[in-house]
Design a protein around this motif. Structure first.
Motif, PDB file in Angstrom:
ATOM      1  N   LYS A  15      -1.615   7.866   1.614  1.00 27.43           N
ATOM      2  CA  LYS A  15      -1.623   6.402   1.516  1.00 27.43           C
ATOM      3  C   LYS A  15      -1.520   5.759   2.895  1.00 27.43           C
ATOM      4  O   LYS A  15      -2.225   4.799   3.206  1.00 27.43           O
ATOM      5  N   GLU A  48       0.815  -1.210   0.000  1.00 29.33           N
ATOM      6  CA  GLU A  48       0.000   0.000   0.000  1.00 29.33           C
ATOM      7  C   GLU A  48       0.851   1.264   0.000  1.00 29.33           C
ATOM      8  O   GLU A  48       0.439   2.305  -0.491  1.00 29.33           O
ATOM      9  N   VAL A  49       2.044   1.197   0.597  1.00 31.13           N
ATOM     10  CA  VAL A  49       2.951   2.349   0.672  1.00 31.13           C
ATOM     11  C   VAL A  49       4.333   1.859   0.252  1.00 31.13           C
ATOM     12  O   VAL A  49       4.748   0.764   0.637  1.00 31.13           O
TER      13      VAL A  49
END
Length: 583
Positions: free
Chosen positions: A300, A266-267
């Motif tokens: 994010k 996700e990051v």
């Protein structure tokens, strides 16, 4: 009688004070050197030995022409910062050919730690934790958390969690493990996770995991993953894209290896602006790691932590994954929306600094493999250093012989100035080792030897100006003061050109050549200091002594040897007799 000018009075009247000032500075620097415990200059890899690592770039699946000059230069810059973040001095990171990077780490530093971090060249990801359990021989003892794992509070701080991280029994069968994998994938809160092959399982909770090939494959990988084996850890998650779930390994605070199922990334590491290790002086958290995200990275991170905080353990946990290995797996209790976060737990200083270093410099534009690791011995460098020092000693001896033969008494001033310059250079080099990481290598030694000639040139310019004044018929004391302004301008211009050349060389070159440029620039600056604060005041004091003032034949300032002609006496011509008698 005209009053002396103030500037001239200041120059002649306080030479003793100026000499005392530079001697106090030398004593202070020497005392600082002994107080710091670094009484010798730090040596570079070519003199002290060390480790040389060759890293080879490769294209990831789906990449084309990623290996280019821009990406290689970026990788070199990041690796340089990684090594410097460990406090490693004189480490060289430079490209070799089109796809290789050479990292030289000198002896006396933690080369194993540097190798682990420099060789860890994959991209950095933040992935949600779906399943985790202790593996291998330690399987009977579930680990409460990975090393430094923590739960994040609303203020973005992290507190050590005592939650169990095993969602399946360590002794569970492959069938129960597969069920845990399927349930975890169905419960994956991330948007990308719902489109990675778990849709069929999510649509029919009672469906068997084997109906989904991707899930079945992940189940099989997780079931056979034994993170206690190094060869297995090295291959965990190989070839998995950032947008897909994967398996990974990591160590907990008790040194036990854990295996994970992680959701899609996700990051990324590029979303972290900076990270640093700080000590919590206000509370009892001890060492912690603070992270600042970029604008997009903060959004994010807020999104993923918000989703994870809505779930129960272990789904409220995310993993920081570097090179396929989990380096930290903090828990999340609430969405972190401020663009910053703190990770705290059972960190010591070294662990906190290592994690901060990975977070700051973890994202590389290319993937690298470790092609070779060799140990560099200092034998060859030692022989070259010995030869260089012998050559330098011979050159210095010839310079001194020339000064004694040609300048006689003035050579004492030149030799004393050379000794002061040498002492200051040695002390400053010793202090720069622990201060800025300076290490002495062979090119730096060459720069110091070249500096002997630069320093001697300054003395010669000054002495020749004094001799010119004496040739014009002036006595010693006024000759020194009249010669200094002209000599000073010449010395400053000459040293400025040398320093400019050294500065340009330092900026445009890399590696060992920078050592030569740095030493040349340093000694050039010291030449100005020595000439202005030692040579000139000492010359002013000695000009008052009879030996120099009266131009002794061994002083080097003997008017006869310099070709000074005595002044001609003026005589009246005898007029011719005039005969007044008339013829």
């Amino acid at each position: 009688m005209a009053a002396p000018k103030k500037g001239r009075q200041g120059t002649q009247g306080r030479p003793g004070r100026t000499l005392a000032l530079i001697l106090i500075a030398i004593v202070a620097l020497t005392g600082g050197m002994f107080a710091s415990g670094h009484t010798t200059p730090r040596l570079g890899i070519d003199l002290a030995g060390g480790t040389s690592i060759t890293l080879q770039a490769k294209n990831e699946p789906g990449q084309k022409n990623a290996i280019n000059k821009t990406n290689m230069d970026t990788a070199v810059d990041i690796m340089n910062r990684r090594v410097n973040g460990l406090g490693v001095s004189e480490a060289e990171v430079q490209t070799q050919g089109d796809s290789n990077i050479i990292v030289n780490i000198p002896k006396g530093t933690n080369s194993e730690q540097a190798r682990e971090q420099v060789g860890t060249t994959a991209k950095l990801y933040f992935r949600p934790v779906l399943v985790t359990e202790v593996t291998g021989a330690d399987a009977a003892t579930p680990s409460p958390s990975a090393s430094g794992s923590s739960s994040a509070s609303p203020s973005a701080s992290a507190k050590e969690s005592e939650k169990a991280t095993s969602s399946s029994s360590p002794s569970a069968s492959a069938t129960s493990q597969g069920r845990a994998v399927t349930d975890a994938l169905k419960a994956d809160p991330t948007p990308s996770g719902s489109s990675t092959g778990s849709e069929s399982a999510a649509a029919s909770p009672s469906a068997s995991a084997s109906t989904d090939p991707a899930t079945a494959k992940l189940q099989a990988e997780y079931a056979k993953l034994d993170c206690s084996k190094k060869t297995v850890r090295a291959k965990a998650g190989d070839g998995v894209k950032a947008g897909a779930p994967t398996v990974a390994c990591g160590q907990n605070s008790q040194g036990q290896w854990q295996k994970y199922i992680l959701g899609p990334a996700e990051v990324e590491g590029t979303d972290v602006d900076k990270a640093s290790a700080v000590f919590d002086t206000q509370g009892a958290a001890g060492w912690k790691v603070t992270m600042d995200f970029t604008g997009k990275g903060g959004k994010k991170f807020a999104s993923i932590t918000g989703k994870l905080a809505q779930n129960q353990s272990p789904q409220n946990q995310f993993a920081i994954v570097l090179d396929g290995e989990v380096v930290s797996d903090p828990y999340v209790s609430q969405a972190l929306t401020g663009g910053t976060a703190e990770i705290s737990g059972s960190f010591d200083q070294q662990e906190a600094q290592d994690l901060a270093n990975m977070l700051s410099y973890g994202a590389l534009p290319l993937t690298f493999t470790e092609a070779s690791v060799t140990t560099v011995t200092a034998a060859l460098g030692g022989e070259q250093l010995e030869a260089g020092l012998i050559a330098g000693a011979i050159g210095l001896a010839l310079v001194i012989i020339y000064l004694v033969v040609y300048y006689r008494g003035l050579s004492m001033i030149a030799i004393a100035s050379l000794l002061v310059s040498a002492v200051m250079t040695y002390v400053i080099m010793s202090l720069l080792g622990p201060t800025i990481g300076f290490a002495l290598n062979l090119p730096a030694v060459c720069g110091a030897i070249v500096a002997i000639g630069i320093t001697a040139d300054s003395f010669i310019v000054f002495f020749e100006r004094i001799r010119d004044e004496i040739r014009e018929g002036r006595r010693m004391r006024p000759a020194v003061e009249r010669a200094w302004p002209r000599a000073r301008r010449t010395i400053l211009v000459s040293d400025f050109v040398s320093f400019l050349a050294a500065a340009v060389l330092f900026v445009v070159t890399v590696g060992k050549v920078q050592g030569f440029a740095f030493t040349l620039g340093l000694t050039t600056l010291l030449d100005v200091v020595v000439v202005f604060f030692f040579t000139k005041p000492l010359m002013t004091l000695l000009a008052r002594r009879k030996f120099f003032a009266e131009g002794h034949s061994w002083s080097g300032l003997d008017p006869k040897r310099l070709g000074v002609q005595p002044p001609l006496r003026r005589t009246r011509r005898a007029s011719a007799p005039v005969d007044t008698k008339e013829a």
